[in-house]
Design a protein around this motif. Structure first.
Motif, short mmCIF file in Angstrom:
data_model
loop_
_atom_site.label_atom_id
_atom_site.label_comp_id
_atom_site.label_asym_id
_atom_site.label_seq_id
_atom_site.Cartn_x
_atom_site.Cartn_y
_atom_site.Cartn_z
N LEU A 1 0.85 -1.20 0.00
CA LEU A 1 0.00 0.00 0.00
C LEU A 1 0.88 1.24 0.00
N TYR B 1 0.82 5.28 1.31
CA TYR B 1 0.12 6.14 2.25
C TYR B 1 0.69 7.56 2.12
N ASP C 1 -3.13 4.55 -2.00
CA ASP C 1 -4.31 3.86 -1.45
C ASP C 1 -4.93 4.70 -0.33
N LEU C 2 -4.07 5.28 0.50
CA LEU C 2 -4.57 6.13 1.60
C LEU C 2 -4.00 7.53 1.42
N ILE D 1 -9.60 6.69 1.82
CA ILE D 1 -9.11 5.57 1.01
C ILE D 1 -9.61 5.82 -0.40
N THR E 1 -8.71 1.82 -5.17
CA THR E 1 -7.60 0.99 -4.65
C THR E 1 -7.87 -0.48 -4.96
N SER F 1 -6.42 -1.59 3.08
CA SER F 1 -6.37 -0.15 3.31
C SER F 1 -7.18 0.21 4.55
#
Lengths: 467, 321
Positions: free
Chosen positions: A45, A47, A104-105, A333, A337, A343
């Protein structure tokens, strides 16, 4: 050694370049799978952080947080992306979304977070929140926390990163020097008239002498900084029941606007326009103002830079309500994604009490969870023991009591605030060239624009028609 | 003679195609220039064509794609805000281009004299050009602050004394710079002049190219420094002047960073420039179709003024033969 002709050299070079280009276009191999050979199901992921004030601290935070996270979530790898600076975050993320490659975040603040909800780019978290209700514990947040992040169905789309309460920083040395009592430390214990009375002690505009005001903030314009004053007078910039409507034509809102105008131009206590001049933090730290309306995100920089004794107090009340603001800082989120479940698992960790305490320490940010608020001060003292002298309870008590509210967002928020209302605020508040009534007239344009009566390309004409 | 047996033909080696030296040189030329060509196609021409297509849509690039025909291209001619932004940009460009070109030329002429520490002075004058635009804008925000900024801290006491000396009824005060609708754009222009070092460097190179024999001959004929400047320096520098003017026109019409950081287009849209307006339309309002149409209107405006400069250049630019 065999000689290579120029033709052969060019041919080989071309083949090599083509090979490299093809290799670059090929899908990347799963790093984890390649690295260990046994953890093919590890999910990667990205971030995206939005930490502006304490970027270095957040790196420290991450080095403390991530091993614990990883130990509990061995199947999730998270790449931390630091804040790129300025407005580049929103632009960068937009470009990534269009390209289908957004993190993703993603953390956003203020209107940007609401904007991406309105644009349908955020994952609807409601089902996850309902499933993990005990862990999420919505009752552990203040009342208005999620208001800017719900869709038309009332479903939540972002989780809070921190919640900054606006309070009043003041310079104890300047108050003592002027023989003025410092502001009270209980919410509701003083009001907007006391604010002016105290402030007038510090105003100096004598020719040949250094100019001092009493107070300031980032710049009260068509934004959240005016909103908490307007709420204190019992009105709203954005109609709470219909975000297409502007509430600035209400009598209480007009009273608030007249008050704002008077503290800038009559009593001169408020240094206006610090957003296009010296920053408010610099004004405070240089002793040009004895007070500043500011959130806890400036605790770290004030502690580092102030060369005088200082403390924080609640903002004064308006004639109707307590005036304060709770910041809108959250994590979304991205709804495209590939890994929504992982997530969400990561987001739960990023909103956990564990993370909140680390963020309080390393980011000097006020936790959003009410249950963590009592530990805010000790977390700050962990970072710098001088925070023991600061009344941090001023911030935390406001959340526990659900005082104030988040930024009020219009439908078409940027257009309403920046394109329509800001020119009127400029003329009234910054330039003192028009009466408050001009803002009311622009508020009517907001209503007509949001009702579809005025097209985007006709806005300039509608504003020009007001003269 | 052609054979009827194809197999025999296939076996025979085809005559080797000879590359002439000119073709080979051209091939290498294209090979070496290919990074630029690829960059131009991918990062300039491609986006331009894409933005032209966007101009026919109401789009946020995310969810909304609605064809609107020529609506946005017509709207740029009627939108009062676009007109205001275009006027502000023209105001900036029409003052900035002659002013910065003249200033750069004057500094270059001064720095072309045989003065002590020539390299040092050249570096000093060029230095502001290498400072990032954002840093300059933040610095000038502080300098311009009307009440406590450095500029007015110097100007106001002087004006106060002048007012007293002249016994004026109304005291003279310094402008409020970016806190004033009238002075906001001149403030941005003054700040931008700080970066005239780039054009200065080009002028210096141009001055170096003027044969000294011409000055010596003129001196023998009795021409003084002023006559030499207007009869030799300026005429022989006109190709460089044209080059700088064209670059300046393009840069001035694209002014963005300074106003974004210093004024955000205010107060009351007094410094709203075209690039800032289309940036707001695109990246803040997410109306990329309309922003694209505005970008094309700006492109055409720049094109017209650049073409005008180039077309009229035959009457005032002198090339050495």
């Amino acid at each position: 050694m065999q000689k290579v002709s120029r033709r052969q050299f060019i041919r080989f070079t071309g083949l090599g370049a083509a090979g490299l280009a093809l290799a670059a276009c090929a899908p990347a191999a799963d790093e984890a799978a390649v690295g260990t050979g046994a953890t093919a199901e590890v999910v990667n992921l990205r971030y995206q952080s939005r930490e502006l004030q304490e970027a270095e601290g957040v790196q420290e935070l991450w080095s403390e947080f991530y091993p614990e996270f990883k130990a509990n979530n061995p199947d999730i790898e998270v790449e931390f992306l630091p804040q790129p600076g300025g407005v580049n975050l929103r632009e960068g993320v937009l470009a990534q979304m269009v390209a289908g490659d957004a993190p993703d975040l993603i953390e956003f603040c203020c209107w940007s977070s609401t904007f991406f909800v309105q644009k349908g780019e955020t994952l609807n978290l409601q089902a996850y929140i309902d499933r993990d209700a005990d862990e999420v514990d919505l009752d552990d947040y203040y009342e208005g926390q999620f208001d800017p992040w719900v869709d038309e169905q009332g479903d939540i789309h972002l989780m809070p990163r921190f919640t900054g309460t606006m309070a009043l920083y003041y310079n104890i040395d300047m108050f003592e020097e002027m023989g003025v009592d410092t502001p009270p430390h209980e919410w509701g214990a003083w009001n907007h008239e006391d604010y002016v009375a105290i402030g007038e002690n510090f105003v100096s505009r004598e020719p040949g002498q250094p100019i001092t005001w009493a107070t300031s903030n980032y710049g009260m314009n068509a934004n959240w900084l005016s909103q908490y004053w307007i709420r204190g007078f019992g009105a709203n910039m954005v109609n709470p029941d219909d975000n297409r409507l502007c509430g600035l034509a209400e009598p209480a809102a007009i009273d608030a606007l007249n008050y704002i105008h008077s503290i800038i131009w009559d009593s001169n206590i408020f240094a206006y326009g610090s957003d296009i001049g010296m920053g408010v933090n610099q004004l405070f730290e240089s002793g040009r103002i004895s007070m500043m309306e500011m959130g806890p995100w400036s605790l770290g920089s004030t502690m580092r830079n102030a060369t005088f004794r200082w403390d924080v107090a609640p903002l004064p009340m308006g004639p109707s309500e307590i005036t304060t603001h709770q910041s809108v800082d959250g994590t979304m989120i991205w709804n495209k994604t590939d890994h929504p479940d992982e997530s969400w698992q990561t987001l739960k960790w990023l909103t956990s009490p564990f993370y909140g305490k680390l963020y309080a320490k390393w980011g000097t940010k006020q936790p959003s969870r009410i249950s963590v608020l009592p530990e805010f001060q000790s977390a700050l003292i962990d970072r710098d023991e001088r925070f023991g002298d600061i009344d941090i309870d001023v911030f935390t008590s406001s959340i526990a009591a659900s005082l104030g509210g988040p930024e009020e967002m219009f439908a078409n928020d940027f257009t309403c605030k920046d394109t329509i209302l800001k020119p009127a605020f400029d003329q009234v508040m910054l330039l003192n060239e028009a009466p408050v009534d001009l803002i009311v007239q622009h508020a009517d344009i907001v209503n007509r624009f949001n009702a579809g009566e005025i097209a985007i390309e006709d806005l300039g004409g509608a504003m020009a028609a007001l003269g | 003679m052609a054979t009827l047996n194809p197999a025999a033909d296939a076996g025979a080696r085809a005559p080797r195609r000879k590359w002439t030296p000119e073709k080979r040189e051209a091939l290498f030329g294209f090979f070496f220039i290919s990074p630029w060509i690829i960059g131009f196609l991918v990062f300039t021409l491609g986006p331009m064509i894409t933005s032209l297509v966007f101009g026919f849509y109401r789009t946020d690039l995310l969810q909304i794609w609605e064809a609107v025909g020529f609506k946005w291209f017509q709207a740029v001619f009627t939108d009062v805000l676009v007109r205001k932004a275009m006027f502000n940009t023209a105001y900036y460009a029409f003052i900035m281009v002659p002013l910065s070109t003249t200033l750069a030329l004057l500094i270059a002429v001064l720095l072309n004299q045989n003065v002590k520490g020539q390299s040092f002075w050249r570096t000093v004058y060029y230095l502001p050009s290498v400072v990032a635009g954002a840093a300059v804008a933040i610095l000038f925000k502080w300098l311009y602050q009307p009440d406590i900024g450095l500029l007015n801290s110097i100007l106001n006491p002087i004006l106060f004394r002048i007012s007293n000396f002249l016994s004026l009824e109304t005291q003279l005060v310094a402008p409020r710079w970016v806190f004033s609708q009238e002075w906001a754009m001149p403030s941005v222009i003054i700040m931008a002049l700080w970066g005239a070092g780039g054009a200065m460097l080009i002028f210096l190179a141009g001055l170096r190219g003027i044969p000294t024999a011409l000055y010596e001959a003129a001196k023998i004929d009795g021409a003084g420094p002023v006559r030499q400047f207007f009869s030799i320096t300026i005429p022989l520098l006109t190709p460089t002047i044209l080059f700088n003017v064209v670059l300046n026109i393009i840069a001035s019409w694209q002014v963005f960073t300074q106003v974004l950081i210093m004024t955000q287009g205010g107060p009351n849209n007094a410094t709203l420039t075209m690039v800032l307006h289309l940036y707001n339309t695109g990246f803040s309002q997410f109306r990329f179709g309309y922003a694209s149409a505005q970008a094309w209107a700006l492109f055409l405006a720049i094109l017209v003024f650049v073409l005008f400069a180039i077309r009229t250049s035959s009457s005032w630019v002198q090339y050495e033969r």
